[in-house]
Design a protein around this motif. Structure first.
Motif, PDB file in Angstrom:
ATOM      1  N   GLU A  63      45.576  27.618 -62.555  1.00 39.87           N
ATOM      2  CA  GLU A  63      44.764  26.799 -63.098  1.00 39.87           C
ATOM      3  C   GLU A  63      43.856  25.842 -62.169  1.00 39.87           C
ATOM      4  OE1 GLU A  63      43.382  27.328 -66.271  1.00 39.87           O
ATOM      5  OE2 GLU A  63      44.922  28.749 -66.261  1.00 39.87           O
ATOM      6  N   VAL A  64      44.694  25.579 -60.859  1.00 37.50           N
ATOM      7  CA  VAL A  64      44.000  24.762 -59.819  1.00 37.50           C
ATOM      8  C   VAL A  64      42.775  25.581 -59.423  1.00 37.50           C
ATOM      9  CG1 VAL A  64      44.191  23.892 -57.606  1.00 37.50           C
ATOM     10  CG2 VAL A  64      45.749  23.024 -59.397  1.00 37.50           C
ATOM     11  N   ALA A  65      43.082  26.975 -59.161  1.00 37.03           N
ATOM     12  CA  ALA A  65      42.272  27.976 -58.617  1.00 37.03           C
ATOM     13  C   ALA A  65      41.055  28.029 -59.359  1.00 37.03           C
ATOM     14  CB  ALA A  65      42.700  29.381 -58.275  1.00 37.03           C
ATOM     15  N   ARG A  66      41.318  28.218 -60.666  1.00 41.90           N
ATOM     16  CA  ARG A  66      40.094  28.449 -61.915  1.00 41.90           C
ATOM     17  C   ARG A  66      39.361  26.972 -61.821  1.00 41.90           C
ATOM     18  NH1 ARG A  66      40.813  31.404 -66.270  1.00 41.90           N
ATOM     19  NH2 ARG A  66      43.150  31.264 -66.128  1.00 41.90           N
ATOM     20  N   GLY A  67      40.069  25.895 -61.766  1.00 39.68           N
ATOM     21  CA  GLY A  67      39.294  24.739 -61.829  1.00 39.68           C
ATOM     22  C   GLY A  67      38.374  24.590 -60.531  1.00 39.68           C
ATOM     23  N   ARG A  68      38.995  25.048 -59.353  1.00 37.51           N
ATOM     24  CA  ARG A  68      38.150  25.124 -58.052  1.00 37.51           C
ATOM     25  C   ARG A  68      36.862  25.654 -58.126  1.00 37.51           C
ATOM     26  NH1 ARG A  68      40.438  26.118 -51.828  1.00 37.51           N
ATOM     27  NH2 ARG A  68      38.598  24.821 -50.684  1.00 37.51           N
ATOM     28  N   ILE A  69      37.197  27.174 -58.508  1.00 42.78           N
ATOM     29  CA  ILE A  69      36.021  28.003 -58.909  1.00 42.78           C
ATOM     30  C   ILE A  69      35.008  27.464 -59.792  1.00 42.78           C
ATOM     31  CG2 ILE A  69      35.488  30.383 -59.891  1.00 42.78           C
ATOM     32  CD1 ILE A  69      38.159  31.304 -58.464  1.00 42.78           C
ATOM     33  N   ALA A  70      35.640  27.127 -60.957  1.00 40.98           N
ATOM     34  CA  ALA A  70      34.389  26.373 -61.804  1.00 40.98           C
ATOM     35  C   ALA A  70      33.721  25.297 -61.428  1.00 40.98           C
ATOM     36  CB  ALA A  70      35.305  25.981 -63.006  1.00 40.98           C
ATOM     37  N   ASP A  71      34.280  24.439 -60.439  1.00 47.60           N
ATOM     38  CA  ASP A  71      33.634  23.426 -59.886  1.00 47.60           C
ATOM     39  C   ASP A  71      32.477  24.085 -58.937  1.00 47.60           C
ATOM     40  OD1 ASP A  71      35.036  21.276 -61.296  1.00 47.60           O
ATOM     41  OD2 ASP A  71      36.381  21.015 -59.607  1.00 47.60           O
ATOM     42  N   LEU A  72      32.956  24.891 -57.872  1.00 48.22           N
ATOM     43  CA  LEU A  72      32.006  25.581 -57.191  1.00 48.22           C
ATOM     44  C   LEU A  72      30.861  26.155 -57.714  1.00 48.22           C
ATOM     45  CD1 LEU A  72      34.524  26.961 -54.653  1.00 48.22           C
ATOM     46  CD2 LEU A  72      33.175  25.196 -54.011  1.00 48.22           C
ATOM     47  N   LEU A  73      30.999  26.958 -58.771  1.00 42.62           N
ATOM     48  CA  LEU A  73      30.245  27.650 -59.682  1.00 42.62           C
ATOM     49  C   LEU A  73      29.114  26.627 -60.476  1.00 42.62           C
ATOM     50  CD1 LEU A  73      31.981  30.766 -61.163  1.00 42.62           C
ATOM     51  CD2 LEU A  73      30.372  30.556 -59.020  1.00 42.62           C
ATOM     52  N   GLY A  74      29.841  25.395 -60.868  1.00 43.64           N
ATOM     53  CA  GLY A  74      29.062  24.559 -61.707  1.00 43.64           C
ATOM     54  C   GLY A  74      29.136  24.944 -63.290  1.00 43.64           C
ATOM     55  N   CYS A  75      30.286  25.268 -63.536  1.00 45.54           N
ATOM     56  CA  CYS A  75      30.527  25.580 -65.073  1.00 45.54           C
ATOM     57  C   CYS A  75      31.866  24.930 -65.393  1.00 45.54           C
ATOM     58  CB  CYS A  75      30.373  27.164 -65.165  1.00 45.54           C
ATOM     59  SG  CYS A  75      31.864  27.886 -64.538  1.00 45.54           S
ATOM     60  N   PRO A  76      31.967  25.068 -67.004  1.00 46.80           N
ATOM     61  CA  PRO A  76      33.347  24.717 -67.543  1.00 46.80           C
ATOM     62  C   PRO A  76      34.341  25.432 -67.033  1.00 46.80           C
ATOM     63  CG  PRO A  76      31.487  24.867 -69.131  1.00 46.80           C
ATOM     64  CD  PRO A  76      31.233  25.294 -67.907  1.00 46.80           C
ATOM     65  N   ARG A  77      35.475  25.180 -66.816  1.00 44.84           N
ATOM     66  CA  ARG A  77      36.892  25.965 -66.332  1.00 44.84           C
ATOM     67  C   ARG A  77      37.134  26.930 -67.097  1.00 44.84           C
ATOM     68  NH1 ARG A  77      41.169  22.551 -64.613  1.00 44.84           N
ATOM     69  NH2 ARG A  77      42.335  24.417 -64.702  1.00 44.84           N
ATOM     70  N   SER A  78      36.679  26.930 -68.819  1.00 38.29           N
ATOM     71  CA  SER A  78      36.964  27.602 -69.935  1.00 38.29           C
ATOM     72  C   SER A  78      36.058  28.860 -69.821  1.00 38.29           C
ATOM     73  CB  SER A  78      36.955  27.080 -71.061  1.00 38.29           C
ATOM     74  OG  SER A  78      35.721  26.570 -71.112  1.00 38.29           O
ATOM     75  N   SER A  79      35.079  28.830 -68.904  1.00 39.22           N
ATOM     76  CA  SER A  79      34.022  29.937 -68.625  1.00 39.22           C
ATOM     77  C   SER A  79      34.578  30.909 -67.771  1.00 39.22           C
ATOM     78  CB  SER A  79      32.582  29.321 -68.519  1.00 39.22           C
ATOM     79  OG  SER A  79      32.081  28.539 -69.585  1.00 39.22           O
ATOM     80  N   VAL A  80      35.441  30.630 -66.997  1.00 42.52           N
ATOM     81  CA  VAL A  80      36.069  31.474 -65.904  1.00 42.52           C
ATOM     82  C   VAL A  80      37.113  32.370 -66.556  1.00 42.52           C
ATOM     83  CG1 VAL A  80      36.906  31.705 -63.494  1.00 42.52           C
ATOM     84  CG2 VAL A  80      35.392  30.011 -64.221  1.00 42.52           C
ATOM     85  N   CYS A  81      36.672  33.572 -66.418  1.00 37.85           N
ATOM     86  CA  CYS A  81      37.855  34.808 -66.760  1.00 37.85           C
ATOM     87  C   CYS A  81      38.257  35.525 -65.570  1.00 37.85           C
ATOM     88  CB  CYS A  81      37.414  35.643 -68.156  1.00 37.85           C
ATOM     89  SG  CYS A  81      38.495  36.859 -68.493  1.00 37.85           S
ATOM     90  N   PHE A  82      39.378  35.569 -65.304  1.00 38.59           N
ATOM     91  CA  PHE A  82      39.836  36.213 -64.068  1.00 38.59           C
ATOM     92  C   PHE A  82      40.223  37.763 -64.668  1.00 38.59           C
ATOM     93  CE2 PHE A  82      41.292  32.319 -62.340  1.00 38.59           C
ATOM     94  CZ  PHE A  82      40.561  32.175 -61.392  1.00 38.59           C
ATOM     95  N   THR A  83      39.755  38.703 -63.716  1.00 37.66           N
ATOM     96  CA  THR A  83      39.837  40.232 -63.937  1.00 37.66           C
ATOM     97  C   THR A  83      40.472  40.616 -62.743  1.00 37.66           C
ATOM     98  OG1 THR A  83      37.734  40.889 -63.300  1.00 37.66           O
ATOM     99  CG2 THR A  83      38.029  40.206 -65.651  1.00 37.66           C
ATOM    100  N   GLY A  84      40.473  42.073 -62.719  1.00 39.26           N
ATOM    101  CA  GLY A  84      41.088  42.892 -61.442  1.00 39.26           C
ATOM    102  C   GLY A  84      39.971  43.177 -60.602  1.00 39.26           C
TER     103      GLY A  84
END
Length: 399
Positions: free
Chosen positions: A52-73
């Protein structure tokens, strides 16, 4: 006596960006804690925090809510989830495919990655109406054509899928214009940003795409981890079932270590991006000038596009066999490709080159150079020298 391996010049960053040391370091700090983040015990909770720390960091970098980031393969899985998830979420509209306005529509450009083209083809089997958006000789999509098609059935659920930057010839699309047009007709817009992210300004506020696919290994991160950005309110049907991970959009055991590497790679890619883009652009222009000077009949694919990738050059050489050129460059110690690494069999040809009208010259060699943070001007000159030598040799053998 065993000879030492020749030092190689790597110019295939568009296939995979070598993992950056800072990413190794970030992932290494978590390796001994690589437990299942769905477990309720303390090691599992630590892995979940890492994810979740990684998801939050990516969301901040993309400028979007963390709930909008779905990890895939990876990028292919993200593309499939976007396109087929849309088609299946509107399956009720496909009960009467022959009745106008009932089945969903999917528009993909002629030069999409096969992950999108084949996902759209599968969507057609499942009842969607699929059409390919034509491109001009530079690989730029025909927005006038798209507008006419959108206007024919404005009430149908519609998805437009156009890659932000092409992986073979480097053409960058005017995604802001595509989003504006799509939203005017109530369509959702998906973009495969696998090549663009970190090299092109993919600002989600200025260019509010509804779905965006990306992967870590094109940024200097690890293989096996991708993401799908989904704008709040966009509904997709999952492609697999059996778990609630990733808000049930991509169920299965998650990869917190890979996510950590993705976050580190994205941060590095965005840090100082403008200065690096300027440096790459100078290298790109220098390489193209060298190729034109050394091989006068060479073509630069997509060279007249209004927008282009700064770190990619696709050159076409009439009278040469692609396989012979690529193998010869490899023997010279230079790693390049003929186009997409996902379709690297030179005997198959290229849908992208066909779409931009490169079909008449046989034999015809297509060589893609792509570079990154370690590439120097001396590397570019070495590559241009080698290409000139190889092309002359192969043409002589072919004649």
């Amino acid at each position: 006596m065993i000879q030492p391996e020749k030092e190689r010049l790597y110019l295939d960053y568009a296939a995979t960006w070598p993992m950056r040391p800072e990413v190794w370091e970030a992932m290494g700090a978590e390796l001994r804690h690589g437990f299942n983040p769905a477990s309720a015990h303390a090691p599992g909770r630590r892995a979940h925090r890492c994810l979740e720390v990684a998801r939050g960091r990516i969301a901040d970098l993309l400028g979007c809510p963390r709930s909008s980031v779905c990890f895939t393969g990876g990028g292919t899985q993200s593309d499939n989830l976007a396109i087929l998830g849309f088609v299946r979420s509107h399956a009720g509209h496909a009960e009467h495919p022959g009745r106008p306005g009932r089945s969903p529509r999917v528009f993909v450009s002629e030069i999409e990655h096969k992950a999108c083209l084949e996902a759209a083809d599968r969507g057609a089997v499942e009842g969607a109406r699929v059409a390919r958006i034509p491109v001009d000789g530079s690989g730029t999509v025909d927005l006038a054509w798209l507008r006419r098609e959108l206007a024919t059935d404005p009430d149908a659920p519609t998805l437009i899928s156009v890659m932000w930057a092409n992986n073979e010839i480097g053409t960058v699309q005017a995604m802001g214009d595509i989003v504006e047009l799509g939203h005017e007709y109530g369509a959702l817009v998906h973009t495969d940003a696998v090549q663009a992210l970190g090299k092109v300004d993919c600002d989600l506020e200025r260019t509010p795409v509804d779905l965006l696919s990306a992967t870590a290994h094109k940024l200097g991160g690890p293989v096996g981890i991708g993401l799908l950005y989904r704008r709040p309110g966009v509904t997709l049907e999952p492609l697999s079932y059996g778990g609630g991970q990733e808000r049930s959009m991509w169920p299965g055991t998650q990869n917190p270590i890979g996510a950590t590497g993705f976050a580190a790679a994205l941060a590095l890619a965005l840090e100082g991006r403008e200065a690096e883009v300027a440096r790459w652009t100078a290298l790109r222009d220098h390489l193209e000038a060298r190729i034109r000077a050394e091989i006068p009949d060479a073509r630069i694919h997509g060279g007249d596009a209004p927008l282009r990738m700064p770190n990619l050059v696709s050159a076409g050489i009439p009278g040469c066999d692609s396989g012979a050129v690529l193998v010869s460059l490899d023997f010279e110690g230079i790693a390049v490709s003929g186009g997409s690494a996902c379709g690297s069999d030179s005997s198959v040809g290229s849908d992208v080159l066909d779409a931009i009208g490169i079909t008449s010259d046989l034999p015809y060699a297509a060589v893609r150079f792509s570079f990154g943070h370690e590439t120097s001007r001396a590397d570019i000159d070495a590559a241009a020298d080698a290409l000139a030598r190889v092309a002359a040799r192969v043409v002589a053998l072919t004649a």
